[in-house]
Design an enzyme around this catalytic site. Structure first.
Site, PDB file in Angstrom:
ATOM      1  N   MET A  76       0.823  -1.202   0.000  1.00 12.32           N
ATOM      2  CA  MET A  76       0.000   0.000   0.000  1.00 12.32           C
ATOM      3  C   MET A  76       0.866   1.264   0.000  1.00 12.32           C
ATOM      4  SD  MET A  76      -2.877  -1.351   2.738  1.00 12.32           S
ATOM      5  CE  MET A  76      -3.895   0.126   2.639  1.00 12.32           C
ATOM      6  N   HIS A  77       0.205   2.391  -0.290  1.00 11.32           N
ATOM      7  CA  HIS A  77       0.733   3.756  -0.128  1.00 11.32           C
ATOM      8  C   HIS A  77       1.723   4.210  -1.192  1.00 11.32           C
ATOM      9  CE1 HIS A  77      -0.990   2.906   3.755  1.00 11.32           C
ATOM     10  NE2 HIS A  77       0.029   2.169   4.153  1.00 11.32           N
ATOM     11  N   ASP A 233      -2.610  -5.042   0.454  1.00 13.98           N
ATOM     12  CA  ASP A 233      -2.201  -6.338   1.010  1.00 13.98           C
ATOM     13  C   ASP A 233      -2.774  -6.614   2.394  1.00 13.98           C
ATOM     14  OD1 ASP A 233      -0.593  -4.471   2.311  1.00 13.98           O
ATOM     15  OD2 ASP A 233       1.297  -5.350   1.670  1.00 13.98           O
TER      16      ASP A 233
END
Length: 478
Positions: A76-77, A233
């Site tokens: 992520m991110h 995830d």
């Protein structure tokens, strides 16, 4: 058969399943670049190349011809920055990159309620402050920006040609209004982002498109195979364990670490850096402590000592607890529950007699201590959970799971295939997206043949307190 593709930080992992069982897996490693202190980058084309190589491995097992649907998962991110031609402008800035600390402070100043809106206070790992940094420091790249995606969504673009994301990955950007489950225009504009740059948001089981003829020609997949949105995830790992309903929780031990509790209500707790995010399924949220340093310190110390991760853990098993050093595992700063991008790793208490085994033991213990801090940050939220499931590569260590059970006071259970959790969850989302599973089926928990009960705390409790005191002594955070 259903295919899950997980774009991890250290590897791309693929899983083929028949909805309930893992039939085949493949994995291809990825390198991370750190061109300056605190920077962490990967070029999106590395993910696509690794995905193609991992698909080629499955093709050798004669698996691809039977794939009926594909689900996506990923770290992520990460800020994937695309131009008008949908090509990456620069390497993606990852979740463990700490360059945008100042921009986080500025964002908090102009959006005082961001913690309640976005589910967590700004930290450098999130996507939004990275764009503020880009605007100030790389104006030539910022001027070319036309579209933004998350890591797994770039692989989706390569497969089906559409710009899209899901609620759980959108949740990790800081641009999502978690309660409304849509982009927050005010936060986007505060970070120099035009709403038109952000992709449409879907639920994780929504079919976004199908494998194009071009993608089929270079991957071995069949053209026309449906591709669902999938999830970040953390959320796909939850799906792999049936953690979609209240009362379900798990820990993830990948490069990063998570302590995750599912819910049907949005419950922000930003002051403790507990993330309150939208799940990948409709009408569901979760709370999560997110540690930048999951099992990564094990592979790091292994690299320094010329050992594999398994050898580090085996050596740690041989060490006694009488004269162990204390290790702070913050190799790239820390998020939950410290909110400290500046802290770094260190050993304390090394002696002339300190052995490699004792060093390895202190590293493994430190990971468990991080989970103790994470559990404490939840308050009484996790008291009612009967147990925590474990996924990720680090979940294969019996020693680590025993230590985490002891310091959190929660039994830890491990299912078969736990090291492939997010990819397996993505495959189950794909099966649901084409009707082979129902949404209720995603709440079914797998069997857990391995269970680790908390041991007597005693000496470990004293070491945990020393660990916490050491952090306070060296931290520059007020």
């Amino acid at each position: 058969m259903y295919l899950g593709i997980d774009i991890g930080t250290s590897a791309v992992k693929l899983v083929c399943t028949d909805t309930d069982r893992i039939l085949a897996t493949s994995s291809v490693g990825i390198d991370t670049s750190s061109p300056q202190p605190g920077w962490s980058e990967q070029h999106p084309d590395l993910w696509w190349d690794a995905t193609r190589d991992a698909l080629n491995q499955l093709s050798g097992q004669a698996m691809l011809s039977g794939v009926k649907a594909i689900g996506l998962s990923g770290q992520m991110h990460g800020a994937v920055l695309l131009d008008h031609d949908l090509r990456p402008i620069r390497p993606a800035i990852l979740w463990n990159d700490s360059r945008s600390a100042r921009e986080c402070d500025e964002l908090r100043a102009v959006q005082s309620k961001i913690g309640q809106i976005a589910g967590v206070l700004p930290l450098p790992g999130f996507t939004a402050p990275k764009i503020s940094w880009l605007k100030q420091n790389e104006p030539e790249h910022y001027s070319r920006l036309a579209h933004m995606l998350l890591p797994k969504d770039y692989i989706g673009l390569c497969l089906h040609g559409e710009l899209a994301t899901d609620t759980s990955d959108a949740a990790g950007t800081l641009w999502l209004d978690q309660a409304a489950r849509n982009w927050h225009v005010g936060i986007a504009e505060a970070t120099g982002v035009l709403p038109s740059w952000l992709p449409p948001i879907f639920d994780g089981t929504d079919v976004i498109g199908s494998v194009t003829a071009q993608a089929a020609a270079i991957t071995g997949l069949k053209a026309g195979v449906p591709v669902v949105a999938g999830g970040g995830d953390a959320a796909t790992g939850a799906v792999s364990l049936g953690a979609t309903e209240p009362g379900r929780g798990f820990i993830s031990l990948g490069t990063s670490g998570q302590l995750f509790v599912a819910d049907r209500e949005y419950k922000p707790n930003p002051e403790r850096y507990v993330h309150a995010f939208a799940h990948t399924l409709p009408g569901r949220w979760y709370q999560m402590a997110a540690m930048l340093n999951g099992a990564r310190p094990i592979s790091w110390i292994g690299g320094q000592l010329g050992l594999s991760a398994a050898e580090v853990v085996a050596l740690a098993e041989t060490a006694s607890g009488e004269r162990l050093p204390i290790f702070l595992p913050y190799l790239t700063g820390e998020r939950s529950p410290l909110g400290d991008p500046h802290i770094r790793a260190s050993f304390f208490g090394l002696e002339d007699s300190t052995t490699r085994a004792e060093i390895c033991r202190s590293v493994v213990e430190a990971i468990a201590f991080c989970f103790a801090d994470a559990a404490q940050s939840f308050g009484d939220t996790i008291d009612s959970l009967p147990e925590l499931a474990a996924i990720g590569g680090g979940s294969q260590s019996d020693l680590l799971l025993r230590l985490i059970a002891t310091v959190t006071g929660k039994p830890i259970v491990r299912s078969l295939g736990s090291d492939s959790g997010p990819a397996f969850g993505a495959a189950r989302l794909a099966a649901c997206g084409v009707g082979a599973l129902q949404e209720a089926d995603l709440a079914v928990q797998p069997s857990t043949p391995d269970r680790f009960e908390p041991d007597e705390m005693a000496a470990l409790s004293e070491r945990l307190q020393r660990f916490r005191r050491l952090y306070k002594a060296v931290s520059v955070v007020d």
